[in-house]
Design a protein around this motif. Structure first.
Motif, mmCIF file in Angstrom:
data_model
loop_
_atom_site.group_PDB
_atom_site.id
_atom_site.type_symbol
_atom_site.label_atom_id
_atom_site.label_comp_id
_atom_site.label_asym_id
_atom_site.label_seq_id
_atom_site.Cartn_x
_atom_site.Cartn_y
_atom_site.Cartn_z
ATOM 1 N N LYS A 290 0.984 -1.210 -0.059
ATOM 2 C CA LYS A 290 0.267 0.124 -0.097
ATOM 3 C C LYS A 290 0.662 1.284 0.026
ATOM 4 O O LYS A 290 0.305 2.115 -0.391
ATOM 5 C CB LYS A 290 -0.801 0.022 1.282
ATOM 6 C CG LYS A 290 -2.058 -0.888 0.987
ATOM 7 C CD LYS A 290 -3.180 -0.314 0.283
ATOM 8 C CE LYS A 290 -4.253 -1.277 0.395
ATOM 9 N NZ LYS A 290 -5.125 -1.325 1.243
ATOM 10 N N ARG B 234 -2.252 -5.167 10.110
ATOM 11 C CA ARG B 234 -2.545 -4.009 9.913
ATOM 12 C C ARG B 234 -3.077 -3.720 8.567
ATOM 13 O O ARG B 234 -2.400 -4.352 7.479
ATOM 14 C CB ARG B 234 -1.728 -2.746 10.299
ATOM 15 C CG ARG B 234 -1.402 -2.842 11.849
ATOM 16 C CD ARG B 234 -2.441 -2.111 12.507
ATOM 17 N NE ARG B 234 -1.948 -1.632 13.826
ATOM 18 C CZ ARG B 234 -1.937 -2.428 14.998
ATOM 19 N NH1 ARG B 234 -2.206 -3.446 14.682
ATOM 20 N NH2 ARG B 234 -1.499 -1.834 16.021
ATOM 21 N N THR B 235 -4.136 -3.051 8.053
ATOM 22 C CA THR B 235 -4.385 -2.511 6.813
ATOM 23 C C THR B 235 -3.905 -1.150 6.513
ATOM 24 O O THR B 235 -4.441 -0.123 7.401
ATOM 25 C CB THR B 235 -5.666 -2.806 6.506
ATOM 26 O OG1 THR B 235 -6.117 -3.965 6.702
ATOM 27 C CG2 THR B 235 -5.992 -2.144 5.143
ATOM 28 N N PHE B 236 -2.879 -0.760 5.819
ATOM 29 C CA PHE B 236 -2.525 0.463 5.415
ATOM 30 C C PHE B 236 -3.408 1.170 4.465
ATOM 31 O O PHE B 236 -3.912 0.675 3.408
ATOM 32 C CB PHE B 236 -1.237 0.431 4.984
ATOM 33 C CG PHE B 236 -0.229 -0.181 6.084
ATOM 34 C CD1 PHE B 236 0.420 0.838 6.819
ATOM 35 C CD2 PHE B 236 0.096 -1.433 5.943
ATOM 36 C CE1 PHE B 236 1.161 0.181 8.007
ATOM 37 C CE2 PHE B 236 0.919 -1.851 6.913
ATOM 38 C CZ PHE B 236 1.647 -1.122 7.958
ATOM 39 N N LEU C 166 3.919 -3.494 13.005
ATOM 40 C CA LEU C 166 2.380 -3.284 12.462
ATOM 41 C C LEU C 166 2.069 -4.458 11.595
ATOM 42 O O LEU C 166 1.286 -4.317 10.737
ATOM 43 C CB LEU C 166 2.211 -1.745 11.535
ATOM 44 C CG LEU C 166 2.917 -0.581 12.303
ATOM 45 C CD1 LEU C 166 2.897 0.518 11.309
ATOM 46 C CD2 LEU C 166 2.000 -0.329 13.423
ATOM 47 N N THR D 6 -3.190 3.785 9.027
ATOM 48 C CA THR D 6 -3.984 2.766 9.328
ATOM 49 C C THR D 6 -5.552 2.901 9.574
ATOM 50 O O THR D 6 -5.668 4.091 9.498
ATOM 51 C CB THR D 6 -3.485 1.611 10.513
ATOM 52 O OG1 THR D 6 -3.787 2.194 11.742
ATOM 53 C CG2 THR D 6 -2.113 1.173 10.317
ATOM 54 N N ASP D 7 -6.284 1.986 9.586
ATOM 55 C CA ASP D 7 -7.824 2.433 9.546
ATOM 56 C C ASP D 7 -8.146 3.081 10.673
ATOM 57 O O ASP D 7 -9.003 3.920 11.044
ATOM 58 C CB ASP D 7 -8.590 1.125 9.230
ATOM 59 C CG ASP D 7 -8.274 0.080 10.365
ATOM 60 O OD1 ASP D 7 -7.329 0.189 11.209
ATOM 61 O OD2 ASP D 7 -8.978 -0.840 10.342
ATOM 62 N N SER E 281 2.586 5.723 18.208
ATOM 63 C CA SER E 281 1.334 6.248 17.786
ATOM 64 C C SER E 281 1.009 7.412 17.943
ATOM 65 O O SER E 281 1.356 8.014 19.076
ATOM 66 C CB SER E 281 0.275 5.267 18.026
ATOM 67 O OG SER E 281 0.102 5.087 19.713
ATOM 68 N N ASP F 263 -0.144 -4.822 3.439
ATOM 69 C CA ASP F 263 -1.258 -5.261 4.325
ATOM 70 C C ASP F 263 -1.055 -6.457 4.999
ATOM 71 O O ASP F 263 -0.691 -7.309 4.414
ATOM 72 C CB ASP F 263 -2.491 -5.232 3.365
ATOM 73 C CG ASP F 263 -2.924 -3.714 2.955
ATOM 74 O OD1 ASP F 263 -2.830 -2.781 3.743
ATOM 75 O OD2 ASP F 263 -3.815 -3.734 2.212
ATOM 76 N N THR F 264 -1.293 -6.512 6.087
ATOM 77 C CA THR F 264 -1.343 -7.972 7.157
ATOM 78 C C THR F 264 0.256 -8.192 7.256
ATOM 79 O O THR F 264 0.456 -9.193 8.030
ATOM 80 C CB THR F 264 -2.008 -8.824 6.934
ATOM 81 O OG1 THR F 264 -1.566 -9.393 5.498
ATOM 82 C CG2 THR F 264 -3.801 -8.385 6.416
ATOM 83 N N TYR G 257 0.830 6.253 12.769
ATOM 84 C CA TYR G 257 1.762 5.886 13.376
ATOM 85 C C TYR G 257 3.059 6.828 12.828
ATOM 86 O O TYR G 257 3.191 7.349 11.737
ATOM 87 C CB TYR G 257 2.292 4.574 13.254
ATOM 88 C CG TYR G 257 1.353 3.352 13.731
ATOM 89 C CD1 TYR G 257 1.597 3.003 15.077
ATOM 90 C CD2 TYR G 257 0.242 3.146 13.148
ATOM 91 C CE1 TYR G 257 0.756 2.314 15.680
ATOM 92 C CE2 TYR G 257 -0.573 2.011 13.480
ATOM 93 C CZ TYR G 257 -0.577 1.770 15.043
ATOM 94 O OH TYR G 257 -1.124 0.962 15.503
#
Length: 195
Positions: free
Chosen positions: A40, A75-77, A72, A91-92, A105, A54-55, A96
């Motif tokens: 991402k 996580r989904t960026f 991270l 992220t959602d 964070s 992602d993840t 960070y």
């Protein structure tokens, strides 16, 4: 060289090559220690590049080797930005800040649904879907006057007012049960009425 974050991971191509020919591109994969998943974010760093998958987390490239930073994970960026070696990864639900191999964070109660973050001088500015433009350092926000939602399916005039209605049902006529309400523009201002 040009580096791109794609749905197939990180790809690179030399600018002197014909990059219209996909065969001229190289994809970093498992042999390079890289995940084979959606990349991402890709950002310049002091040592080379920083990439977020992602993840799979964050990876750093020194020009030769990719290093898994083990940060991270899961996580989904949504986006990222950098300024002089300082990085912001969105992220959602959290923004960070990554500097000198340290991850922090940004804590500010109005960060609910961040979408983007940038450095503006020495200050971080966050675009939040719920709370507008946020300035965590000053603990302030700016929410431009407008309808509560950009999902508007109908506009009509009523007594010198503009009324905007969000969707109430989906394409199969199932109720959406959203709490967006309705929006009225009067005398140059938007007023939002919701639950």
């Amino acid at each position: 060289s040009l580096y791109l974050a794609t749905e197939e991971g990180i790809i690179t191509g030399y600018l002197q090559d014909n990059l219209k020919d996909f065969n001229q591109w190289r994809r970093f994969g498992a042999a390079d220690g890289m995940p084979e998943s959606v990349a991402k974010v890709i950002l310049p760093s002091s040592s080379g590049l920083l990439a977020a998958f992602d993840t799979q987390g964050v990876f750093e490239f020194n020009g030769t080797v990719w290093e898994n930073k083990n940060l991270l994970l899961n996580r989904t960026f949504l986006s990222g930005s950098s300024d002089q070696g300082n990085h912001l990864l969105v992220t959602d639900s959290v923004v960070y800040q990554y500097m000198s191999n340290t991850l922090d964070s940004l804590n500010y109660e109005l960060i609910i649904s961040p979408r983007a973050a940038i450095y503006f001088g020495s200050e971080v500015v966050i675009g939040d879907f719920e709370n507008g433009l946020l300035f965590p350092e000053n603990q302030t926000s700016f929410y431009p006057n407008g309808p509560l939602s950009n999902e508007i399916v109908r506009l009509f005039g009523y007594e010198d007012k503009l009324v905007a209605l969000p969707p109430a049902y989906d394409s199969n006529f199932n109720p959406l049960r959203k709490k967006a309400g309705y929006f009225i523009h009067e005398d140059g201002q938007w007023f939002n009425y919701n639950s």
